[in-house]
Motif scaffolding. Structure first.
Motif, PDB file in Angstrom:
ATOM      1  N   UNK A  11       0.835  -1.200   0.000  1.00  0.00           N
ATOM      2  CA  UNK A  11       0.000   0.000   0.000  1.00  0.00           C
ATOM      3  C   UNK A  11       0.868   1.249   0.000  1.00  0.00           C
ATOM      4  N   UNK A  12       1.874   1.248   0.861  1.00  0.00           N
ATOM      5  CA  UNK A  12       2.738   2.417   0.985  1.00  0.00           C
ATOM      6  C   UNK A  12       3.542   2.663  -0.288  1.00  0.00           C
ATOM      7  N   UNK A  13       4.031   1.586  -0.923  1.00  0.00           N
ATOM      8  CA  UNK A  13       4.777   1.716  -2.169  1.00  0.00           C
ATOM      9  C   UNK A  13       3.895   2.264  -3.285  1.00  0.00           C
ATOM     10  N   UNK A  14       2.660   1.781  -3.329  1.00  0.00           N
ATOM     11  CA  UNK A  14       1.724   2.269  -4.356  1.00  0.00           C
ATOM     12  C   UNK A  14       1.470   3.757  -4.193  1.00  0.00           C
ATOM     13  N   UNK A  15       1.234   4.191  -2.969  1.00  0.00           N
ATOM     14  CA  UNK A  15       1.016   5.611  -2.715  1.00  0.00           C
ATOM     15  C   UNK A  15       2.243   6.437  -3.078  1.00  0.00           C
ATOM     16  N   UNK A  16       3.422   5.912  -2.760  1.00  0.00           N
ATOM     17  CA  UNK A  16       4.667   6.615  -3.058  1.00  0.00           C
ATOM     18  C   UNK A  16       4.841   6.784  -4.568  1.00  0.00           C
ATOM     19  N   UNK A  17       4.600   5.731  -5.327  1.00  0.00           N
ATOM     20  CA  UNK A  17       4.739   5.781  -6.780  1.00  0.00           C
ATOM     21  C   UNK A  17       3.737   6.759  -7.397  1.00  0.00           C
ATOM     22  N   UNK A  18       2.494   6.724  -6.907  1.00  0.00           N
ATOM     23  CA  UNK A  18       1.462   7.591  -7.461  1.00  0.00           C
ATOM     24  C   UNK A  18       1.692   9.057  -7.116  1.00  0.00           C
ATOM     25  N   UNK A  19       2.421   9.304  -6.035  1.00  0.00           N
ATOM     26  CA  UNK A  19       2.713  10.687  -5.655  1.00  0.00           C
ATOM     27  C   UNK A  19       3.871  11.270  -6.456  1.00  0.00           C
ATOM     28  N   UNK A  20       4.582  10.410  -7.194  1.00  0.00           N
ATOM     29  CA  UNK A  20       5.725  10.855  -7.996  1.00  0.00           C
ATOM     30  C   UNK A  20       5.628  10.299  -9.413  1.00  0.00           C
ATOM     31  N   UNK A  21       4.564  10.655 -10.143  1.00  0.00           N
ATOM     32  CA  UNK A  21       4.406  10.124 -11.504  1.00  0.00           C
ATOM     33  C   UNK A  21       5.515  10.603 -12.435  1.00  0.00           C
ATOM     34  N   UNK A  22       5.798   9.793 -13.438  1.00  0.00           N
ATOM     35  CA  UNK A  22       6.809  10.123 -14.453  1.00  0.00           C
ATOM     36  C   UNK A  22       8.179  10.390 -13.838  1.00  0.00           C
ATOM     37  N   UNK A  23       8.454   9.781 -12.691  1.00  0.00           N
ATOM     38  CA  UNK A  23       9.741   9.946 -12.008  1.00  0.00           C
ATOM     39  C   UNK A  23      10.409   8.593 -11.862  1.00  0.00           C
ATOM     40  N   UNK A  24      11.640   8.483 -12.319  1.00  0.00           N
ATOM     41  CA  UNK A  24      12.371   7.226 -12.201  1.00  0.00           C
ATOM     42  C   UNK A  24      12.875   7.061 -10.764  1.00  0.00           C
ATOM     43  N   UNK A  25      12.412   6.001 -10.110  1.00  0.00           N
ATOM     44  CA  UNK A  25      12.772   5.751  -8.713  1.00  0.00           C
ATOM     45  C   UNK A  25      13.634   4.489  -8.657  1.00  0.00           C
ATOM     46  N   UNK A  26      14.884   4.604  -8.217  1.00  0.00           N
ATOM     47  CA  UNK A  26      15.760   3.426  -8.120  1.00  0.00           C
ATOM     48  C   UNK A  26      15.211   2.407  -7.120  1.00  0.00           C
ATOM     49  N   UNK A  27      15.477   1.132  -7.381  1.00  0.00           N
ATOM     50  CA  UNK A  27      15.019   0.095  -6.464  1.00  0.00           C
ATOM     51  C   UNK A  27      15.670   0.250  -5.095  1.00  0.00           C
ATOM     52  N   UNK A  28      16.897   0.802  -5.075  1.00  0.00           N
ATOM     53  CA  UNK A  28      17.570   1.009  -3.796  1.00  0.00           C
ATOM     54  C   UNK A  28      16.801   1.962  -2.890  1.00  0.00           C
ATOM     55  N   UNK A  29      16.049   2.875  -3.494  1.00  0.00           N
ATOM     56  CA  UNK A  29      15.234   3.808  -2.693  1.00  0.00           C
ATOM     57  C   UNK A  29      14.228   3.034  -1.854  1.00  0.00           C
ATOM     58  N   UNK A  30      13.535   2.079  -2.477  1.00  0.00           N
ATOM     59  CA  UNK A  30      12.558   1.273  -1.746  1.00  0.00           C
ATOM     60  C   UNK A  30      13.248   0.300  -0.790  1.00  0.00           C
ATOM     61  N   UNK A  31      14.368  -0.260  -1.236  1.00  0.00           N
ATOM     62  CA  UNK A  31      15.089  -1.217  -0.390  1.00  0.00           C
ATOM     63  C   UNK A  31      15.542  -0.553   0.912  1.00  0.00           C
ATOM     64  N   UNK A  32      16.064   0.667   0.796  1.00  0.00           N
ATOM     65  CA  UNK A  32      16.517   1.388   1.987  1.00  0.00           C
ATOM     66  C   UNK A  32      15.340   1.920   2.797  1.00  0.00           C
ATOM     67  N   UNK A  33      14.271   2.297   2.096  1.00  0.00           N
ATOM     68  CA  UNK A  33      13.098   2.872   2.770  1.00  0.00           C
ATOM     69  C   UNK A  33      12.417   1.839   3.668  1.00  0.00           C
ATOM     70  N   UNK A  34      12.406   0.568   3.213  1.00  0.00           N
ATOM     71  CA  UNK A  34      11.678  -0.456   3.960  1.00  0.00           C
ATOM     72  C   UNK A  34      12.593  -1.507   4.584  1.00  0.00           C
ATOM     73  N   UNK A  35      13.913  -1.378   4.374  1.00  0.00           N
ATOM     74  CA  UNK A  35      14.835  -2.368   4.930  1.00  0.00           C
ATOM     75  C   UNK A  35      14.593  -3.738   4.367  1.00  0.00           C
TER      76      UNK A  35
END
Length: 277
Positions: A11-35
């Protein structure tokens, strides 16, 4: 770093992605964000991608490699957009919206945040594959549409003024001819508002012959800018091809001949649906 259960993380990842449309987000961002491990993040993204595509709410693009990541692209499928536009058409057909001079009242529609969000998503979907730097409109009724569209494209908004505002510094002003009234008007744009050679998406609430939009296009020439696309909420069909100053655009609603005496007019979906086929 957040430690969340997988369901909550999705749920949190979906909200994060939708809040930053057309923005390339590295996988490391999510890996570090959620451990979490990148492999777990990739599995989560696959689930989100499947849901977005099945519900036709957008695309999740994945780019491999060291500089890769994931990008959310908002979409509005014709099947989901058509019922909303048909409802909008029914509202616009109400006789009490008709005003003297062949105009009609739509300010209340422009004041509905939820509806503007849906309209912005439709325009963002129509121009998702265009190379765009900014979204532009002329004050005042086009402003809600411009901000809603820009939010889904993750782009800044540029406002063209009817009169020069001293707090915006030096500006470029031009005169243009209204396509419907054949009268001369002025519009102005602050020099600091738009970078040279920008690619611009122009949006507006209503277009009859296209004089106002044509004026904005002339104004953009002064900045060596390029028109990347034009979107209008409502277009009037009560204009001949010879009178029409603009032919390449996307409209959501079309208004036919207005019968002021009997307070009737025909309203139907615009060419947005023709272009999505």
């Amino acid at each position: 770093m957040k430690k969340l259960k997988r369901s909550a993380r999705l749920v949190e990842m979906t909200q994060y992605l939708m809040s930053k449309p057309h923005t390339l987000i590295p996988l490391t961002t999510f890996a570090e964000r959620y451990g979490a491990a990148k492999s777990s993040i990739s599995e989560d993204l696959a689930i989100i991608k499947e849901v977005c595509e099945s519900e036709e709410t957008g695309e999740l693009l994945t780019l491999a490699g060291a500089a890769g990541g994931v990008k959310y692209i908002p979409k509005s499928s014709p099947d989901k957009a058509l019922p909303l536009v048909q409802t909008l058409c029914a509202q616009l057909e109400q006789p009490d919206r008709m005003l003297p001079g062949g105009y009609y009242y739509i300010t209340d529609i422009l004041g509905q945040p939820g509806l503007m969000n849906d309209i912005g998503r439709m325009f963002a979907s129509a121009f998702a594959n265009h190379d765009i730097d900014v979204v532009m409109t002329v004050e005042t009724k086009g402003i809600p549409i411009a901000y809603a569209t820009a939010a889904h494209l993750n782009l800044p908004v540029v406002l063209v003024r009817r009169d020069h505002v001293v707090t915006e510094g030096s500006a470029v002003s031009i005169n243009y001819v209204s396509g419907s009234q054949k009268s001369i008007h002025t519009m102005t744009l602050a020099r600091r508002a738009l970078k040279e050679r920008s690619r611009v998406l122009v949006v507006d609430d209503f277009m009859r012959a296209g004089g106002t939009i044509n004026g904005m296009m002339d104004l953009l020439h002064e900045f060596n800018a390029t028109v990347a696309g034009v979107g209008v909420l409502v277009e009037s069909e009560d204009v001949s091809n010879d009178e029409r100053l603009l032919h390449d655009y996307v409209s959501l609603v079309r208004v036919g001949t207005i019968d002021s005496r009997n307070r009737q007019m025909s309203v139907k979906p615009g060419n947005y649906f023709d272009k999505q086929e």
